[in-house]
Design an enzyme around this catalytic site. Structure first.
Site, mmCIF file in Angstrom:
data_model
loop_
_atom_site.group_PDB
_atom_site.id
_atom_site.type_symbol
_atom_site.label_atom_id
_atom_site.label_comp_id
_atom_site.label_asym_id
_atom_site.label_seq_id
_atom_site.Cartn_x
_atom_site.Cartn_y
_atom_site.Cartn_z
ATOM 1 N N ALA A 1 1.052 -1.090 0.110
ATOM 2 C CA ALA A 1 0.225 -0.143 0.729
ATOM 3 C C ALA A 1 0.755 1.357 -0.190
ATOM 4 C CB ALA A 1 -0.561 0.091 1.219
ATOM 5 N N ARG B 1 -1.890 0.734 7.612
ATOM 6 C CA ARG B 1 -1.172 -0.120 9.300
ATOM 7 C C ARG B 1 -0.371 1.206 9.496
ATOM 8 N NH1 ARG B 1 -1.128 -4.509 6.555
ATOM 9 N NH2 ARG B 1 -1.951 -6.252 7.609
ATOM 10 N N CYS C 1 -17.328 -17.970 -23.020
ATOM 11 C CA CYS C 1 -17.992 -18.501 -22.684
ATOM 12 C C CYS C 1 -19.429 -18.645 -22.255
ATOM 13 C CB CYS C 1 -17.465 -19.651 -22.344
ATOM 14 S SG CYS C 1 -17.282 -19.491 -20.673
ATOM 15 N N GLY D 1 7.452 -0.777 0.210
ATOM 16 C CA GLY D 1 6.324 -0.480 0.473
ATOM 17 C C GLY D 1 5.298 -0.982 0.759
ATOM 18 N N HIS E 1 -4.000 -9.504 -3.975
ATOM 19 C CA HIS E 1 -5.849 -9.878 -3.492
ATOM 20 C C HIS E 1 -6.293 -9.244 -4.120
ATOM 21 C CE1 HIS E 1 -3.018 -8.685 0.261
ATOM 22 N NE2 HIS E 1 -3.381 -10.282 0.119
ATOM 23 N N TRP F 1 -6.958 1.217 9.164
ATOM 24 C CA TRP F 1 -7.387 -0.271 10.523
ATOM 25 C C TRP F 1 -6.632 0.911 11.585
ATOM 26 C CZ3 TRP F 1 -4.766 -4.375 7.276
ATOM 27 C CH2 TRP F 1 -5.666 -4.325 6.018
#
Length: 316
Positions: free
Chosen positions: A53, A65, A191, A228, A155, A71
Site C-alpha cells: 500500500a 497500518r 463462454c 512499501g 488480493h 485500520w
C-alpha cells in the site's frame, strides 16, 4: 479509496500490528544504500518486486497500518489503540490532500499511477524487472501499463472480473462494489459463464494462478525488492524471503526492503532503506542511468479488456 474498500470486508479479522514506529534513514545514508541497491539490480538477471500500500499513498490512497492508516484510525476510534503508543508519522505516510479528496469523492478510479508505478512499468518493459507481486487492489500497476502477464495481484483488483467457467479475466473502467468472488451480473463473452469480482475477503483463498506465479518467480529470483509493504499478511509476507534460498539456483538470491515501518524479513535483507519509497525509486532510476529515459518514455496504454493470466514459468 482504501477505507471504502475496507468497508466491504468482513469485520473482526486480525489486521496485524498497527501504528508501528517508522525508521527514517538520513538523506546521505539513503543515497549510499540506493547505490548498493542499484549495484544489486545491475548485477541481477531475475528481479522480482513485491509492492504494498505504501507505493499508492502518493496517489491519494491511504495505507492501512501507518499512524495515519485506515485500520489504525479504526482501532484508535474504537479505543483499541492509544495514540501515544504509536510511532511518529512522516509526511510520506500521508496521502496528498488534493489527491486524497479526489479518491474520497470518486473512488479508486480517481487515483493516478505514482512515479513508482510508472518506473516499475518502465523497468518491466526494459526487461530489468521480470515480475511484480502486489498486495494492492487499486489496479494502478495495470493502469501504468504493466502487462497483466507480468504481475500477480494476490488480493485482487477492484476493476477486474473473472469468469467462473473458463477462468478468463477482464479489466474494465468501473470499480466493482463487491468482494469475495461474488457475481457481478455480467456474463463472459467467451463462454457465457458468470463473471465474478476477484477481490479477496479475509477468509478467501488466493487465486491459484496468481499465487503459483508469485511463488515461482520469488524462488527463481536472484533479487527481490520489497517496496512499501510491512509484510504482515500471509502468504505474501513469506514470499520475498524465498529468494534468499538456493532453490536450485547457482547461489541464493539477495533481498532489499524499502519501507518506513519494520517488516518480518528485515534481518534477511542485504539492503534495508527507511525512506519515502517515491524518493528512493527516483534515486534508483538516476543511479541506473534511466531517469532521463523514463522522463521521455511513452508508457503503454492502461491495461483494459480481456487479459492473460500471470506467467507462472519463472525462468528459461
Amino acid at each position: 479509496m482504501a477505507d471504502t474498500y475496507n468497508g466491504r470486508l468482513k469485520p473482526g479479522a486480525y489486521k496485524g500490528v498497527l501504528g508501528a514506529s517508522e525508521s527514517h534513514d538520513t538523506l546521505s545514508a539513503t543515497k549510499a544504500k540506493v547505490d548498493e541497491l542499484a549495484a544489486l539490480v545491475a548485477g541481477a538477471r531475475h528481479v522480482v518486486v513485491h509492492t504494498g500500500a505504501g507505493i499508492s499513498v502518493g496517489a491519494g490512497i491511504a495505507d492501512f497500518r501507518s499512524a495515519t492508516g485506515v485500520w489504525t484510525a479504526e482501532a484508535v476510534a474504537a479505543g483499541e489503540l492509544d495514540v501515544e503508543d504509536m510511532g511518529k508519522v512522516s509526511s510520506a505516510s500521508r496521502p496528498p490532500s488534493e489527491a486524497m479528496d479526489a479518491v474520497a469523492a470518486h473512488g479508486f478510479r480517481a487515483a493516478r499511477p505514482t512515479y513508482v508505478h510508472r518506473a516499475l512499468s518502465f523497468l518491466v518493459a526494459r526487461g530489468i524487472v521480470a515480475f511484480i507481486v502486489s498486495q494492492n487492489v487499486d489496479g494502478l500497476h495495470l493502469r501504468a501499463g504493466t502487462p497483466a502477464s507480468k504481475i500477480a495481484e494476490l488480493h485482487g483488483n477492484v476493476f477486474k472480473e473473472w469468469c467462473a467457467k473458463c477462468g478468463a479475466g477482464y479489466v474494465g473502467k468501473v470499480e466493482l462494489k463487491s468482494v469475495g468472488f461474488k457475481p457481478t451480473g455480467r456474463v463472459c463473452l467467451r463462454c457465457r459463464g458468470p463473471m465474478l469480482d476477484c477481490i479477496l475477503d479475509w477468509d478467501d483463498a488466493l487465486p491459484a494462478n496468481a499465487l503459483d506465479a508469485a511463488i515461482a518467480h520469488s524462488r527463481a529470483a536472484d533479487l527481490s525488492i520489497v517496496l512499501g509493504s510491512s509484510l504482515q499478511i500471509a502468504p505474501a509476507r513469506g514470499l520475498p524471503v524465498r529468494t534468499t534460498r538456493k532453490n536450485g539456483k547457482a547461489a541464493p538470491g539477495a533481498l532489499a526492503v524499502v519501507n518506513l515501518q519494520p517488516t518480518c524479513v528485515d534481518r534477511h535483507a542485504a539492503v534495508r532503506i527507511g525512506y519515502d519509497v517515491q524518493g528512493v525509486m527516483a534515486m534508483l532510476m538516476e543511479r541506473l542511468g534511466l531517469g532521463e529515459a523514463l522522463g521521455t518514455w511513452e508508457a503503454p496504454p492502461p491495461v483494459l479488456g480481456w487479459i492473460d493470466a500471470p506467467e507462472a514459468k519463472a525462468v528459461d
